[in-house]
Design a protein around this motif. Structure first.
Motif, short mmCIF file in Angstrom:
data_model
loop_
_atom_site.label_atom_id
_atom_site.label_comp_id
_atom_site.label_asym_id
_atom_site.label_seq_id
_atom_site.Cartn_x
_atom_site.Cartn_y
_atom_site.Cartn_z
N LEU A 1 -2.13 10.74 10.32
CA LEU A 1 -1.98 11.06 8.89
C LEU A 1 -3.19 11.83 8.39
O LEU A 1 -4.32 11.54 8.79
CB LEU A 1 -1.80 9.78 8.07
CG LEU A 1 -0.63 8.86 8.43
CD1 LEU A 1 -0.59 7.68 7.46
CD2 LEU A 1 0.69 9.61 8.41
N ILE B 1 1.12 6.24 3.71
CA ILE B 1 2.22 6.67 4.58
C ILE B 1 3.26 7.44 3.78
O ILE B 1 3.74 8.50 4.20
CB ILE B 1 2.86 5.46 5.29
CG1 ILE B 1 1.84 4.79 6.22
CG2 ILE B 1 4.09 5.89 6.08
CD1 ILE B 1 2.30 3.44 6.76
N ALA B 2 3.59 6.91 2.59
CA ALA B 2 4.61 7.56 1.75
C ALA B 2 4.20 8.96 1.33
O ALA B 2 5.06 9.84 1.19
CB ALA B 2 4.88 6.69 0.52
N HIS B 3 2.91 9.18 1.13
CA HIS B 3 2.44 10.48 0.64
C HIS B 3 1.96 11.42 1.74
O HIS B 3 1.87 12.63 1.53
CB HIS B 3 1.31 10.28 -0.37
CG HIS B 3 1.77 9.69 -1.67
ND1 HIS B 3 1.59 8.36 -1.98
CD2 HIS B 3 2.41 10.23 -2.73
CE1 HIS B 3 2.10 8.12 -3.18
NE2 HIS B 3 2.59 9.23 -3.66
N ARG B 4 1.67 10.88 2.94
CA ARG B 4 1.01 11.70 3.95
C ARG B 4 1.77 11.83 5.27
O ARG B 4 1.45 12.71 6.06
CB ARG B 4 -0.39 11.15 4.24
CG ARG B 4 -1.29 11.05 3.00
CD ARG B 4 -2.67 10.51 3.34
NE ARG B 4 -3.46 10.24 2.14
CZ ARG B 4 -4.75 10.52 2.01
NH1 ARG B 4 -5.41 11.07 3.00
NH2 ARG B 4 -5.38 10.24 0.90
N SER B 5 2.73 10.95 5.52
CA SER B 5 3.39 10.99 6.83
C SER B 5 4.27 12.23 6.98
O SER B 5 4.98 12.61 6.04
CB SER B 5 4.26 9.74 7.02
OG SER B 5 4.97 9.82 8.25
N GLU C 1 9.82 7.58 7.94
CA GLU C 1 8.66 6.72 7.71
C GLU C 1 8.23 6.79 6.25
O GLU C 1 7.84 5.78 5.65
CB GLU C 1 7.50 7.15 8.61
CG GLU C 1 7.66 6.76 10.07
CD GLU C 1 7.70 5.25 10.27
OE1 GLU C 1 6.88 4.55 9.64
OE2 GLU C 1 8.59 4.78 11.01
N ARG C 2 8.30 7.99 5.67
CA ARG C 2 7.95 8.14 4.25
C ARG C 2 8.89 7.32 3.38
O ARG C 2 8.45 6.64 2.45
CB ARG C 2 7.98 9.61 3.82
CG ARG C 2 6.87 10.46 4.37
CD ARG C 2 6.71 11.76 3.57
NE ARG C 2 7.94 12.52 3.47
CZ ARG C 2 8.36 13.42 4.35
NH1 ARG C 2 7.63 13.67 5.43
NH2 ARG C 2 9.48 14.09 4.16
N GLN C 3 10.18 7.39 3.69
CA GLN C 3 11.16 6.67 2.88
C GLN C 3 10.95 5.16 2.98
O GLN C 3 10.95 4.45 1.97
CB GLN C 3 12.58 7.00 3.33
CG GLN C 3 13.64 6.22 2.52
CD GLN C 3 15.03 6.39 3.08
OE1 GLN C 3 15.64 7.44 2.93
NE2 GLN C 3 15.53 5.36 3.77
N GLU D 1 7.87 4.22 1.07
CA GLU D 1 8.10 4.34 -0.37
C GLU D 1 8.93 3.18 -0.88
O GLU D 1 8.67 2.64 -1.98
CB GLU D 1 8.81 5.67 -0.67
CG GLU D 1 8.57 6.17 -2.07
CD GLU D 1 8.84 7.66 -2.20
OE1 GLU D 1 9.78 7.99 -2.94
OE2 GLU D 1 8.14 8.47 -1.57
#
Length: 597
Positions: free
Chosen positions: A27, A373-377, A382-384, A387
């Motif tokens: 990330l 993770i939500a903002h950078r993956s 994985e982001r979903q 989030e």
């Protein structure tokens, strides 16, 4: 006098051994956080917290803020110098993108060091804390011009930021707000109205203050559908970006508060103040929620921080205060009495606080990691997932950690007996400061209703199921580990209670919504108990693995396992009575006539 020492060893254990931060090196910003740099940053944060912020905590509470006749506000002595050191160290932009002058490091790291600073001086840390939320809102919803105009100076700390939501007649129900915005020919707006409870609303610590203000444009729909968000600077900007003349926003009064006396909580009067629309017309609430969600995580962190500071003082006092004899015989026969730490009830109290704090620290950093993770993956799935987890964890973290934080501060004060009621011992301040965290950024009853009424059923319950699966998988993967069995069995039982309570809501809340309202707070705390238990399960596993590897932190690891055992035996059983209260429904809650109260 109060004491405070940043829990550096515990933070590093959670980041490195429990959460395995090195696994996220793919990330952006994480690859730079090598173990030596991580230790250095956390160590420097501890230093400024202990040596600069903390010495001003008690004096700042006693001195408070003063509004002058010209509407300016004086903050406590030393606050500006401490703030300047904070900014000079680059702390204000730790996790902000480098494009705007930040360091681009993980939000998880920003959270870790933020705990120390809030524990050392909650009121002082609120000045840059509100700025971080304003930065987040502008990053997501601001135009490119607005980002370039405001963010560099906010990130550096030269300018600060606030959020202006609440009005005298409306807090939670923002649809009733009356502050109005009149469009001007140059594309700006004239903002008129009064906002209250504005943290860091006026002060002289920064060159400018960038207020984010909710208002209704003339002719906009009623209710929340007609709310817009505006940037309203304290000083208007000249063509070259420097500060110019004073805008029409002034401090009418400083609120007389129970605690956080060192923070200037203001009544702000907007008298045709020049404002600039951020985002779309009538979409202001969505933009403000970016800031509010960031603030809610920060408030949850305050609950943990004050609880940790109060615990350290209570434990220190319990080791020193001699009073009475141990039930099992004198432990210090050469003295007239034993220290109160020998008494089982004192230990129960301290262990209860400690078990919440250490699991709460892991919970806080775990949630911050989901944000990263939500903002950078680069992986959409994985982001979903992150989030989803972040969304459902936010009200739990805010509500549970601030409820527990206040409760723990009160229990820590209790350890002092009558001396806890005396101001110079500092325990009263921790109780008073902790109380606000249960109220602002959405009172905790609202957090509970947000969890049950919105987050639980969102996307077909996808977020809750993801959390349940992660906890269930942990128990299943370790079911044959006999040393972990005392932990996994207790977690599984708590998870069963949580899932049963969730199913009860599914079956009984749709036809009778009051069932959801009556059980919401218990459900939030039931969920929190299980999450904290899950954190202890992960912690116990990491501690056992380190023991097997011959880790030199022998005492630290043993204490981790003992505290984890206490939590499973003494705290996790609470899930059963929370479930029982939820399943009792709303009949007795709603039966009494309103005029009978």
């Amino acid at each position: 006098m109060p004491v405070y020492k940043a829990p550096v060893e515990d933070t590093l254990f959670v980041l490195n051994d429990v959460l395995g931060i090195e696994k996220f090196n793919n990330l952006p910003g994480f690859a730079e956080v090598m173990p030596d740099l991580l230790e250095a940053i956390v160590g420097e944060a501890a230093k400024i917290s202990e040596e600069v912020f903390f010495p001003l905590n008690l004096s700042g509470d006693q001195q408070g803020c003063v509004r002058r006749d010209d509407g300016s506000v004086d903050v406590p002595n030393g606050f500006k110098q401490a703030y300047d050191q904070y900014c000079a160290g680059g702390w204000s932009g730790l996790s902000v993108p480098e494009a705007f002058g930040g360091q681009g490091l993980p939000y998880t790291l920003h959270t870790a060091v933020g705990e120390y600073m809030s524990a050392a001086n909650m009121a002082l840390m609120m000045y840059p804390g509100l700025t971080n939320g304003a930065i987040a809102a502008i990053l997501v919803h601001g135009s490119e011009e607005q980002k370039q105009t405001y963010l560099p100076n906010m990130v550096s700390g030269l300018w600060s930021g606030t959020m202006n939501l609440t009005e005298p007649h409306c807090g939670t129900d923002l649809g009733m707000l009356r502050t109005r915005a009149v469009p001007q020919s140059d594309g700006s707006y004239k903002i008129t109205g009064q906002k209250i409870f504005i943290s860091a609303g006026e002060h002289g610590m920064t060159e400018n203050i960038i207020h984010l203000v909710l208002a209704r444009i003339e002719g906009a729909p009623e209710g929340t559908k007609g709310i817009s968000l505006f940037i309203v600077p304290k000083f208007l900007l000249n063509a070259d970006g420097t500060t110019g003349k004073r805008n029409g926003v002034t401090c009418g009064a400083i609120e007389h508060k129970m605690g956080i006396h060192g923070n200037a909580t203001c009544v702000l009067n907007h008298d045709e103040a020049v404002g600039y629309l951020i985002g779309q017309e009538n979409k202001g609430l969505a933009a403000m929620f970016v800031m509010m969600n960031e603030a809610r995580l920060g408030v949850g962190l305050q609950g943990l921080a004050v609880s940790e500071a109060a615990y350290q003082n209570a434990a220190n006092y319990a080791r020193e205060r001699i009073q009475g004899r141990s039930l099992t015989g004198p432990k210090q026969p050469d003295k007239p009495a034993d220290p109160i730490i020998v008494h089982a009830d004192v230990r129960r109290t301290l262990m209860q606080i400690r078990s919440i704090n250490e699991a709460g620290r892991a919970f806080m950093l775990y949630t911050a990691l989901q944000s990263d993770i939500a903002h950078r993956s680069p992986d959409a799935s994985e982001r979903q997932k992150a989030e989803d987890i972040l969304s459902i964890m936010t009200p739990i973290l805010k509500g549970v950690m601030t409820d527990r934080g206040f409760e723990n501060a009160v229990q820590a004060q209790q350890m002092f007996g009558g001396h806890g009621y005396i101001e110079e011992n500092g325990m009263s301040q921790y109780v008073r400061d902790a109380r606000i965290a249960m109220l602002y950024e959405g009172a905790n009853g609202v957090q509970a209703m947000d969890l049950v009424g919105r987050k639980l059923a969102a996307n077909g319950g996808r977020a809750a199921m993801a959390v349940f699966k992660e906890i269930g998988d942990f128990c299943e993967e370790n079911r044959n580990n006999e040393r972990l069995a005392p932990f996994t069995k207790a977690i599984k039982k708590g998870l069963n209670d949580l899932q049963a309570a969730t199913m009860w809501f599914m079956s009984n809340a749709m036809a009778k919504p009051d069932n959801a309202g009556a059980g919401a707070t218990d459900y939030m705390h039931l969920f929190g108990l299980v999450i904290l238990g899950f954190m202890w399960g992960k912690t116990a596993k990491a501690a056992l693995e380190k023991q097997d590897a011959g880790d030199a932190r022998t005492e630290f690891l043993v204490n981790k396992l003992l505290t984890a055992r206490f939590y499973m035996e003494r705290m996790m059983p609470e899930t059963a009575f929370r479930k029982a209260r939820i399943e009792a429904g709303a009949d007795s809650v709603m039966a009494l006539a309103a005029d009978a109260f």
